[in-house]
Write an enzyme that holds these catalytic residues in place. Structure first.
Site, PDB file in Angstrom:
ATOM      1  N   LYS B 116       0.838  -1.205   0.000  1.00 44.06           N
ATOM      2  CA  LYS B 116       0.000   0.000   0.000  1.00 44.06           C
ATOM      3  C   LYS B 116       0.871   1.251   0.000  1.00 44.06           C
ATOM      4  CE  LYS B 116      -3.878   1.908   2.713  1.00 44.06           C
ATOM      5  NZ  LYS B 116      -4.753   1.656   3.896  1.00 44.06           N
ATOM      6  N   SER B 187      -9.488   1.915   2.751  1.00 41.09           N
ATOM      7  CA  SER B 187      -8.507   2.637   1.978  1.00 41.09           C
ATOM      8  C   SER B 187      -7.483   1.745   1.290  1.00 41.09           C
ATOM      9  CB  SER B 187      -7.766   3.627   2.894  1.00 41.09           C
ATOM     10  OG  SER B 187      -7.077   2.916   3.916  1.00 41.09           O
ATOM     11  N   SER B 211     -10.285  -0.327   6.961  1.00 39.16           N
ATOM     12  CA  SER B 211      -9.561  -0.271   5.689  1.00 39.16           C
ATOM     13  C   SER B 211      -8.937  -1.571   5.222  1.00 39.16           C
ATOM     14  CB  SER B 211      -8.475   0.819   5.744  1.00 39.16           C
ATOM     15  OG  SER B 211      -9.070   2.095   5.678  1.00 39.16           O
TER      16      SER B 211
END
Lengths: 476, 476
Positions: B116, B187, B211
């Site tokens: 990420k 996210s 997330s």
């Protein structure tokens, strides 16, 4: 971003170009009344004073940086507070700041700052007091705290000495400016020494046990470890997520107050306490369970502080903490050990032979502490924080020892953090106030503390206590 | 370290050299029984299977990386899971790994991983889903989690799409591989999508609210958010220090178990629970205070899960949490808002116009929440963690919804985290188990949770529940 060619590591000396004043800039500095300021005057200015003179045009940032670089050049061969200096970068930052219109100048306009070398500074390497990161490229971005200071106009001068990953008490080569045969304390050794020795008016350090307060006491500087969580540790090397706390060294309270405003410690008008009334304030004196470790220096300072406060009209109340607080030391140990095991696992896997045995031990102790013990320690420490806040709120502020005594002789060991760890695990703000001395005439600080988030109150209290203690002689 | 010239940003395509198999390496891959493996076979391998084949010489890392790069090249134009790919770097890592002797090959030998883009990877930029860091240089060092994976033999393939600083629910251009008209959730959008779509067998994400779990549910992947603190977040962008937690996406439980061993989640033999006996286990079904938000997809999955568990012999106990747990949502909000105010202050000062209004609002709310409210929230949440552990320990594991329903249509909004936040603030391990579907045939996961530090137990439970739920069809 700075190209690596402009980085000037300490030890290679400064480029002559950085130390000769540039032709296009005034080489003189004046105070507000027009009096000419010497290099010695400049190195003893507070950040607030220096920035005020630069904002009002009495001094250029370039002149100020040069005077500090010259001080470092004279002194740091012996002190070794700096592990990396960016003299050219600092001069180019100063030049850019000198070009700003007055209304663009921030509250730290032109103020050089030292940053502990576990904290990322854009364009500078981060070595963590370890050889593991010897070949890493410079950081691509500033750590949160560095970014805020830079936005306020500060010049990031370089990186200061730290013990290995700020996680051991094995000293490096950094010396105490007040006695070169002694440790400056650790782990924020270089930040405290640089401020005490007049290299910079402000330096940033961190505390997980006693790494801000202890060097503050040993070097005779003001050291603020705010409430845990008040400052973002993004971009800071990890040791123990629940205990790691950033802090500041200064030579006076005005600069700590200024910094607290800039970094928004305890924001919001609801946090402004009613003014402290020295003549009617109630002060808790807490020897803490560690008192048997206090040597003659701390014992003497303790008695002197009580006399001074009572003479000023304050009511001193000796408070003994409930027995349960004795357990906080074990809970802290459990939390720090468990979190350090997680924090150091990657570096252990990568290069365990380069880690100090005490750091290796965290990772190798897979069974102990257990996760059950960790959860218990988290929950119990949390309950004690609540209990501590209630106790501390009964008083205007709390006074407690910073260290057992003056800085120990030798550089091997950075000293005991016994008196500091309780306030760290309680997440309480702590402020080392210098001014008193031990049997060798070296500084012995005392700590002002209070409930969580009472940072503004303890700053006010620190100002009061600092005036009573009086000023130390400048280092050497 | 990689020179910036070798970095291949997504959108510029892949260098042809990376996609043509190198001549000196075998271009074929075989399974353990000598059957030839096609590209399609390779993209559906688990990390453990792939690594096993590479360790035993049935496949080279270069062959495997090429097949995944080819998959990404075919698919990512539509999915947009990747914001940065280092195809050349991955091939050169693969080549180096192929050169290792069998006994030097780690448990993730040759396994490409997605990270990420709020997590530092040496030699790659970190953009945080924001334009603020557009011009930063590559990171000089790996984040803690990346360093561990790399040491185990993983190949860091690139950076995956995130919402802005992992702190907003405004979607980007990343699409759900199971329905391109829908969000993959956020996210950790790109990490979940990349795993679901067969680009990589493993990706790393983070959770501060929902997330990890939410994208796991929406994309039909296994998503593990371990106990808070089990993994070091050093080198990870900060949102809320008390809630930010790293986690993993995989397509099966074996890989999650393998990862948990490698990163030492719940280390120590004392944490190995007695084996779960499916036919006699007691499972708490907790609808949680958010149940009114459950749509038909989650309601259906919930009933189906109960039937399946009872058919397997498990005892399902419907548990209602004590009323005080309702307050956890407010406490979480207070903690996250206060910590986000601290976390985003530097970027706010630096470039507030580039921050999403919801992030700006954290910093601009200087009065609210107050520091008193924050301390209360810390202390109360901590007490509830203790209470939660006691409740959860009465059962073999806990099942609870992951999300209200299937992924919402559209990319604007990444969906509701309502069902996830309780377990995040309680610091409990949470595991999204896919297998069931909603009214449109799209995945609806359920969450296995338990007391803090019971990560191994919930992994075991996840394996049991996953088998009962059965496999989803591969994405598209």
């Amino acid at each position: 971003m700075l190209a690596s060619g402009t980085l000037v590591p300490v030890g290679s000396g400064f480029p002559a170009s950085a130390l000769s004043p540039p032709r296009s800039q005034p080489t003189t500095a004046y105070d507000e009344r027009g009096k000419l300021l010497t290099d010695a005057d400049l190195t003893s200015l507070s950040a607030g004073e220096a920035s005020g003179l630069m904002r009002s045009g009495h001094m250029t940032a370039q002149r100020y940086v040069l005077s500090l670089l010259s001080r470092i050049n004279q002194r740091d061969g012996r002190i070794q507070a700096w592990v990396f200096l960016d003299a050219e970068g600092a001069m180019s930052q100063a030049k850019a700041l000198d070009g700003l219109a007055p209304e663009q100048r921030g509250p730290l306009h032109g103020v050089p700052v030292g940053i502990k070398d576990i904290i990322a500074v854009k364009g500078m390497p981060t070595r963590y007091g370890s050889t593991i990161h010897d070949h890493d490229d410079p950081a691509p971005a500033d750590a949160a705290i560095v970014s805020i200071l830079r936005s306020a106009g500060a010049i990031i001068l370089g990186k200061t000495a730290t013990t290995e990953f700020a996680a051991t008490s094995r000293g490096g080569s950094c010396r105490n400016p007040r006695d070169l045969s002694r440790t400056p304390g650790g782990s924020s050794s270089g930040s405290a020494a640089a401020v005490a020795d007049g290299h910079v008016p402000i330096a940033v350090g961190t505390q997980t046990g006693g790494s801000m307060i202890r060097p503050g006491s040993f070097t005779g500087t003001f050291a603020l470890k705010p409430t845990w969580g008040a400052l973002s540790t993004e971009g800071v090397g990890r040791f123990s997520i629940s205990c790691d706390t950033l802090g500041f060294y200064t030579r006076n309270m005005d600069d700590l107050s200024l910094l607290s405003e800039i970094v928004r410690i305890s924001p919001g008008s609801r946090n402004i306490p009613p003014p402290l009334r020295p003549s009617s304030c109630r002060v808790a004196f807490i020897r803490s369970p560690m008192w048997p470790k206090a040597g003659p220096g701390t014992q003497g300072a303790w008695e002197q502080a009580e006399r001074l406060l009572e003479q000023a009209g304050a009511t001193v109340v000796h408070v003994e903490l409930p027995k349960v607080f004795n357990r906080c030391y074990d809970w802290r140990e459990t939390i720090v050990s468990s979190e350090a095991r997680v924090a150091f696992l990657p570096r252990y896997i990568q290069a365990k032979e380069k880690l100090h045995p005490s750091i290796r031990k965290y990772v190798e102790s897979r069974e102990h502490p257990s996760s059950e013990a960790l959860c218990e320690a988290y929950d119990c420490a949390s309950q004690l924080r609540n209990q501590w806040d209630k106790i501390a709120r009964e008083f205007d502020f709390v006074l407690t020892p910073s260290v057992p005594d003056e800085a120990p002789v030798g550089l091997e060991w950075t000293g005991s953090s016994a008196f500091c760890t309780l306030w760290t695990i309680l997440h309480a703000p702590a402020l080392n106030v210098p001014g008193l001395v031990g049997e060798s005439g070296l500084p012995v600080g005392l700590t002002v503390t209070g409930p969580r988030s009472a940072d503004r109150r303890i700053l006010e209290a620190g100002r009061f206590v600092g005036k009573l203690f009086g000023d130390l002689q400048p280092a050497l």
